[in-house]
Design a protein around this motif. Structure first.
Motif, PDB file in Angstrom:
ATOM      1  N   ARG A  93      -6.383   2.493   0.212  1.00  0.00           N
ATOM      2  CA  ARG A  93      -6.818   1.207   0.770  1.00  0.00           C
ATOM      3  C   ARG A  93      -6.927   0.113  -0.294  1.00  0.00           C
ATOM      4  O   ARG A  93      -7.287  -1.015   0.025  1.00  0.00           O
ATOM      5  CB  ARG A  93      -8.195   1.357   1.435  1.00  0.00           C
ATOM      6  CG  ARG A  93      -8.213   2.264   2.641  1.00  0.00           C
ATOM      7  CD  ARG A  93      -7.820   1.537   3.889  1.00  0.00           C
ATOM      8  NE  ARG A  93      -7.771   2.435   5.040  1.00  0.00           N
ATOM      9  CZ  ARG A  93      -7.547   2.049   6.279  1.00  0.00           C
ATOM     10  NH1 ARG A  93      -7.369   0.760   6.532  1.00  0.00           N
ATOM     11  NH2 ARG A  93      -7.488   2.907   7.268  1.00  0.00           N
TER      12      ARG A  93
ATOM     13  N   GLU B 181       0.813  -1.215   0.000  1.00  0.00           N
ATOM     14  CA  GLU B 181       0.000   0.000   0.000  1.00  0.00           C
ATOM     15  C   GLU B 181       0.844   1.260   0.000  1.00  0.00           C
ATOM     16  O   GLU B 181       0.507   2.253  -0.664  1.00  0.00           O
ATOM     17  CB  GLU B 181      -0.913  -0.002   1.230  1.00  0.00           C
ATOM     18  CG  GLU B 181      -2.044   0.996   1.158  1.00  0.00           C
ATOM     19  CD  GLU B 181      -3.159   0.512   0.244  1.00  0.00           C
ATOM     20  OE1 GLU B 181      -3.243   1.005  -0.903  1.00  0.00           O
ATOM     21  OE2 GLU B 181      -3.939  -0.354   0.673  1.00  0.00           O
TER      22      GLU B 181
ATOM     23  N   ARG C 228      -4.550  -3.093   0.113  1.00  0.00           N
ATOM     24  CA  ARG C 228      -4.914  -3.899   1.271  1.00  0.00           C
ATOM     25  C   ARG C 228      -6.254  -4.596   1.072  1.00  0.00           C
ATOM     26  O   ARG C 228      -6.449  -5.741   1.492  1.00  0.00           O
ATOM     27  CB  ARG C 228      -4.938  -3.026   2.536  1.00  0.00           C
ATOM     28  CG  ARG C 228      -3.550  -2.713   3.064  1.00  0.00           C
ATOM     29  CD  ARG C 228      -3.587  -1.732   4.210  1.00  0.00           C
ATOM     30  NE  ARG C 228      -3.796  -0.361   3.730  1.00  0.00           N
ATOM     31  CZ  ARG C 228      -3.775   0.705   4.527  1.00  0.00           C
ATOM     32  NH1 ARG C 228      -3.583   0.573   5.822  1.00  0.00           N
ATOM     33  NH2 ARG C 228      -3.939   1.917   4.026  1.00  0.00           N
TER      34      ARG C 228
END
Length: 421
Positions: free
Chosen positions: A353, A71, A356
Motif C-alpha cells: 500500500r 503499486e 498508493r
C-alpha cells in the motif's frame, strides 16, 4: 551509533546520491518559471499566478491514477522513467526558447508534466526505500534525505541566482533537466534485485493491466481508516498549504511597499534554511531520548507557532531580522518534524500500500496548496497582503488540534522479510 555514522549500504548510497543531485537541480532552478514568465515573456501577475497554481494542481490530478499503477510494478524502472520524463519536459524549455516558440502555455504544460512526474517518483521512491532499508533505519534514511533537502535549499537559490544574473533564467531550467538525467543514472547504478511487486490477484483486486475505478481511491481509503495517519494527513496537508500561501504574499509585501532589495529577500529565506539542516540532524537523537510520539506531537505543534509573526514585518534591518528569525525557528521545527513523520508514515503503510498511500498524500497536498494559494491571492487583493498573511498565521495556530493527541502511535509493522539482500 550516531545517525550520521550509520552505514546503510552501497545501494542506499546511490539512491541518496540520485536524490541529492535532482534536489539540488530543483533548488538551483527555484522560481525559474516565474522569472522566465516575467523577464522573458513579460507576463502579468495573473499569468504568473496561473502558472504557479494551475500547473501543480492539474499535475496532481493527472497523477491521481498513477499510485495504483505504480503499486503493482517494480519501482526502480518507474523512478528512472519519471526522471527521464522530467529531463525531456524541462529540456524542451530552453529548446523552445532558442527557436522562439516559448510561451506561457508551453511553461504551463511543462509544469503539469513535471508536477505529475514528481508525485509518481515520490510514490515509487518511498515504496522502494521501505524495501531497501530495515524498519529500524527508516528514521536515519529520512533524516538524511531531509538534511539533503535543506542543504540544497541553502546553496541552490544563491547559485541559481548568480547563473540567472550571468546567463538568464533559462539556463537554470537546463541545469535542472540535467540533474534528472544524472538522477536516472544513479538509480540505474543501484543494481541488485528488487522484490516482486504486490500482486492484485492475491488481494482479490483487478488483474495487472486492468484498473477499476475504486482502485484510484485505495490510498485515501487506507489513510482515512488509519487512526493515526488520518489526523496526521489532515494536519500536514493543511499546515503545509497555509505556510506556502504566505510566501508569494510576503514577496509582494517585502519587494513592494517595504522596499527590500531582491538580494535581501533571498537572504531572508535562504539563510534560515540552515535551521532545517540542524533540525533534521537532531531528529533521531530526540526520538532516541524522548520517543517518537512525543517528538512528533511537540515538533508538529511548535512548527505552526511562528508564521503569524510575519504580519509585523517592517522596513529596514529590523524587518529583515524579524523575517529571518521567524523563518529560522519555523524551519528548524519543520526539520525535526519532517523525517520523524516521513519515517512513521512509511512504517505504518503495508508493503502493498506504500505507493498508493504516498501518491494520495502528495496529490491531496499539492491540490490543497494550489487551491489555498489562489484563494489567498484573492483575499490579498481585497484586504492587502499583510492581512492575508495574518489570517494564514492565525489559522495555523489552530491546526495542532488536528494532531493525533488521543491516539497512541502503533508499533512499526515488521518488514524484515521485505528487506533486499
Amino acid at each position: 551509533m550516531a545517525a550520521g555514522r550509520r552505514v546503510l549500504g552501497r545501494r542506499f548510497g546511490w539512491l541518496w546520491a540520485a536524490y541529492a543531485v535532482s534536489t539540488f537541480g530543483t533548488w538551483l532552478a527555484f522560481d525559474a518559471f516565474a522569472l522566465i514568465a516575467v523577464v522573458v515573456l513579460h507576463a502579468g501577475s495573473a499569468e504568473v499566478a496561473l502558472l504557479s497554481a494551475a500547473g501543480p494542481a492539474v499535475g496532481a490530478l493527472a497523477a491521481a491514477p498513477l499510485g495504483p499503477w505504480i503499486e503493482f510494478r517494480r519501482k526502480r524502472p518507474v523512478m528512472i522513467a519519471t526522471d527521464l520524463v522530467r529531463f525531456a519536459a524541462l529540456t524542451s524549455v530552453p529548446v523552445a526558447f532558442a527557436v522562439g516558440g516559448l510561451g506561457i502555455g508551453w511553461l504551463l504544460a511543462v509544469s503539469v508534466v513535471v508536477a505529475a512526474a514528481d508525485i509518481a517518483f515520490g510514490a515509487a521512491s518511498g515504496a522502494y526505500l521501505k524495501s531497501l532499508v530495515p524498519a529500524a533505519d527508516l528514521l536515519v534514511a529520512s533524516s538524511r534525505f531531509e538534511s539533503t533537502t535543506w542543504t540544497a535549499s541553502v546553496l541552490g537559490p544563491p547559485v541559481g541566482g548568480a547563473l540567472v544574473g550571468i546567463f538568464g533564467p533559462v539556463v537554470t531550467v537546463a541545469a535542472d533537466a540535467v540533474s534528472y538525467l544524472l538522477s536516472a543514472a544513479g538509480i540505474r547504478a543501484i543494481g541488485g534485485n528488487e522484490p516482486e511487486p504486490a500482486r492484485r490477484a492475491a488481494r482479490g483486486e483487478a488483474p495487472a493491466g486492468r484498473m477499476r475505478a475504486g482502485d484510484l481511491l485505495d490510498g485515501w481509503r487506507f489513510i482515512l481508516a488509519h487512526p493515526t495517519l488520518r489526523p496526521l494527513f489532515v494536519n500536514t496537508v493543511l499546515v503545509n498549504a497555509l505556510i506556502m500561501v504566505s510566501s508569494p504574499l510576503l514577496a509582494v509585501l517585502m519587494l513592494g511597499p517595504l522596499g527590500f532589495a531582491p538580494w535581501q529577500y533571498g537572504l531572508a529565506f535562504a539563510g534560515p534554511c540552515v535551521g532545517g539542516l540542524v533540525g533534521s540532524r537532531l531528529a533521531r537523537p530526540l526520538v532516541a531520548r524522548f520517543g517518537q510520539r512525543r517528538v512528533l506531537l511537540t515538533a508538529g505543534a511548535l512548527r505552526v507557532c511562528w508564521p503569524v509573526g510575519l504580519v509585523f514585518v517592517r522596513p529596514g534591518v529590523s524587518g529583515l531580522v524579524l523575517v529571518m528569525a521567524v523563518e529560522l525557528v519555523l524551519i528548524t521545527c519543520c526539520g525535526v518534524f519532517g523525517p520523524v513523520y516521513a519515517a512513521y508514515r512509511l512504517e505504518q503503510a503495508p508493503p502493498d500500500r506504500v505507493a498508493r498511500t504516498l501518491s494520495a498524500w502528495s496529490v491531496t497536498g499539492k491540490a490543497t496548496t494550489a487551491t489555498l494559494t489562489a484563494l489567498w491571492g484573492l483575499l490579498a487583493s481585497l484586504t492587502g497582503p499583510r492581512t492575508a498573511i495574518g489570517a494564514a498565521g492565525l489559522l495555523l495556530l489552530a491546526t495542532p488540534v488536528l494532531l493525533p493527541w488521543r491516539e497512541r502511535l502503533p508499533e512499526p509493522r515488521p518488514v524484515a522479510a521485505e528487506v533486499l539482500p
